[in-house]
Design an enzyme around this catalytic site. Structure first.
Site, PDB file in Angstrom:
ATOM      1  N   ARG A   1      28.710 -10.951  43.337  1.00 20.87           N
ATOM      2  CA  ARG A   1      29.213 -11.672  42.167  1.00 20.87           C
ATOM      3  C   ARG A   1      30.264 -12.727  42.484  1.00 20.87           C
ATOM      4  O   ARG A   1      30.745 -13.404  41.591  1.00 20.87           O
ATOM      5  CB  ARG A   1      29.793 -10.665  41.164  1.00 20.87           C
ATOM      6  CG  ARG A   1      28.740  -9.701  40.636  1.00 20.87           C
ATOM      7  CD  ARG A   1      29.362  -8.568  39.828  1.00 20.87           C
ATOM      8  NE  ARG A   1      28.336  -7.651  39.345  1.00 20.87           N
ATOM      9  CZ  ARG A   1      27.817  -6.674  40.062  1.00 20.87           C
ATOM     10  NH1 ARG A   1      28.236  -6.462  41.291  1.00 20.87           N
ATOM     11  NH2 ARG A   1      26.885  -5.885  39.557  1.00 20.87           N
TER      12      ARG A   1
ATOM     13  N   ASP B   1      24.023  -2.792  54.764  1.00 18.85           N
ATOM     14  CA  ASP B   1      23.912  -3.590  55.986  1.00 18.85           C
ATOM     15  C   ASP B   1      23.927  -2.784  57.269  1.00 18.85           C
ATOM     16  O   ASP B   1      23.650  -3.307  58.347  1.00 18.85           O
ATOM     17  CB  ASP B   1      25.033  -4.633  56.031  1.00 18.85           C
ATOM     18  CG  ASP B   1      26.400  -4.038  55.711  1.00 18.85           C
ATOM     19  OD1 ASP B   1      26.786  -3.057  56.377  1.00 18.85           O
ATOM     20  OD2 ASP B   1      27.068  -4.545  54.783  1.00 18.85           O
TER      21      ASP B   1
ATOM     22  N   GLN C   1      28.359   1.696  49.281  1.00 20.57           N
ATOM     23  CA  GLN C   1      27.398   0.966  48.454  1.00 20.57           C
ATOM     24  C   GLN C   1      26.695  -0.105  49.279  1.00 20.57           C
ATOM     25  O   GLN C   1      25.761  -0.733  48.805  1.00 20.57           O
ATOM     26  CB  GLN C   1      28.136   0.312  47.280  1.00 20.57           C
ATOM     27  CG  GLN C   1      28.841   1.287  46.365  1.00 20.57           C
ATOM     28  CD  GLN C   1      29.836   0.600  45.462  1.00 20.57           C
ATOM     29  OE1 GLN C   1      30.977   0.342  45.841  1.00 20.57           O
ATOM     30  NE2 GLN C   1      29.403   0.268  44.257  1.00 20.57           N
TER      31      GLN C   1
ATOM     32  N   THR D   1      31.973  -8.587  53.509  1.00 14.35           N
ATOM     33  CA  THR D   1      32.146 -10.041  53.422  1.00 14.35           C
ATOM     34  C   THR D   1      32.958 -10.558  54.603  1.00 14.35           C
ATOM     35  O   THR D   1      32.796 -11.708  55.022  1.00 14.35           O
ATOM     36  CB  THR D   1      32.846 -10.452  52.104  1.00 14.35           C
ATOM     37  OG1 THR D   1      34.086  -9.758  51.988  1.00 14.35           O
ATOM     38  CG2 THR D   1      31.968 -10.153  50.902  1.00 14.35           C
TER      39      THR D   1
ATOM     40  N   ALA E   1      31.092  -4.017  48.917  1.00 14.77           N
ATOM     41  CA  ALA E   1      30.721  -5.311  49.489  1.00 14.77           C
ATOM     42  C   ALA E   1      31.903  -6.075  50.067  1.00 14.77           C
ATOM     43  O   ALA E   1      31.752  -6.857  51.017  1.00 14.77           O
ATOM     44  CB  ALA E   1      30.027  -6.165  48.433  1.00 14.77           C
TER      45      ALA E   1
ATOM     46  N   HIS F   1      22.950   3.188  48.271  1.00 13.73           N
ATOM     47  CA  HIS F   1      22.016   2.147  47.843  1.00 13.73           C
ATOM     48  C   HIS F   1      20.972   1.849  48.907  1.00 13.73           C
ATOM     49  O   HIS F   1      20.354   0.777  48.910  1.00 13.73           O
ATOM     50  CB  HIS F   1      22.782   0.875  47.465  1.00 13.73           C
ATOM     51  CG  HIS F   1      23.645   1.058  46.255  1.00 13.73           C
ATOM     52  ND1 HIS F   1      24.621   0.160  45.876  1.00 13.73           N
ATOM     53  CD2 HIS F   1      23.682   2.055  45.320  1.00 13.73           C
ATOM     54  CE1 HIS F   1      25.216   0.586  44.774  1.00 13.73           C
ATOM     55  NE2 HIS F   1      24.662   1.730  44.421  1.00 13.73           N
TER      56      HIS F   1
ATOM     57  N   CYS G   1       6.429   1.589  53.968  1.00 14.81           N
ATOM     58  CA  CYS G   1       5.262   1.290  53.149  1.00 14.81           C
ATOM     59  C   CYS G   1       5.382   2.033  51.826  1.00 14.81           C
ATOM     60  O   CYS G   1       5.640   3.244  51.804  1.00 14.81           O
ATOM     61  CB  CYS G   1       3.988   1.711  53.880  1.00 14.81           C
ATOM     62  SG  CYS G   1       2.491   1.590  52.868  1.00 14.81           S
TER      63      CYS G   1
END
Length: 260
Positions: A36, A108, A105, A28, A24, A125, A133
């Site tokens: 977190r 996006d 991980q 950012t 992540a 992930h 669906c």
């Protein structure tokens, strides 16, 4: 003794194939919140709401989730989120044929937006670019589903069978996608070293990729602001912003010149 960046260059320059493990902290820098941190997602929502059973059972939860996507609060589902200098630097490694693959991980899709082919990225992930669906498996770009929401379907249903629709992100209670795990294992087998960018290497089973590399005596270089679980095992740790460090590091590794 040289700087941490100099040590990283010394470790990675002779390496033929580098696996990039991203988290992540990379995204950012594109304005996507982490989980977190001070402005992280878990400060806005209950992590337990990201459980697949709860998602299926709660219409209110699904409505709130799609609205958060519309408002740009969930991982950049909208197409106006752009890759940053870190993503572009990783793509530069691929162009120089020094990248075995990216194990990420992140959900996006910014590695793809920066020019990497799907075959070069293992999204452990899942991803937010596509939705499906839960009943019949029909798939759409998430942009299409968000258009349904904006048109008044606050809890969009599958036009084929009426089933519940969700993004292809992996929720708590779901297994990691087998195809992406296979790609990650292939990238690990092909690589000679691992470059960790923007991850604390603390979320399992994704973190297993880095620890398996260490068990195989492959060098690991870490770029991350803050501590990680492998700081004491890494060849070098660079505690700086990825966009400030990685472009120049990559150019030195591949022997190029100039800024990215």
């Amino acid at each position: 003794m040289g700087s941490d960046v100099d040590i990283a260059v010394e470790v990675l320059r002779p390496i033929e194939q580098i696996l990039v493990f991203s988290g992540a902290g990379l995204s950012t820098e594109s304005g996507i919140p982490d989980f977190r941190g001070p402005d992280g997602l878990w400060r806005k929502v209950d992590p337990d709401d990201f459980n697949i059973t709860r998602y299926i059972e709660s219409r209110d939860l699904r409505v709130r989730g799609w609205r958060m996507h519309i408002e740009g609060e969930l991982w950049g589902a909208r197409s106006d989120v752009e890759p940053n200098r870190g993503h572009v630097a990783i793509t530069r490694l691929a162009e120089a044929r020094r990248l075995s693959g990216v194990v990420t991980q992140n959900i996006d899709g910014l590695h793809h937006s920066s020019g990497l082919d799907d075959a070069m990225v293992a999204e452990l992930h899942g991803n937010v670019r596509h939705s499906h669906c839960l009943s019949c498996g029909a798939r759409w770009p998430t942009e299409t589903v968000l258009a349904w929401v904006e048109a008044g379907e606050d809890d969009p249903r599958c036009p084929e069978c009426g089933g519940i629709v969700k993004t292809e992100t992996v929720m708590f209670g779901e297994t990691l996608p087998e195809g992406e795990l296979r790609k990650a294992s292939l990238f690990l087998a092909m690589c000679d070293a691992v470059l960790v960018v923007g991850s604390t290497v603390s979320v399992w089973p994704a973190a297993d990729v880095v620890f398996r590399a260490l068990q195989q005596d492959k060098p690991v270089v870490v770029i991350n602001k803050g501590e990680t679980e492998v700081d004491h095992l890494a060849s070098v740790k660079i505690d700086e912003a990825i966009g400030d460090v990685l472009p120049g590091l990559v150019e030195q590794i591949i022997g190029g010149a100039g800024d990215i």
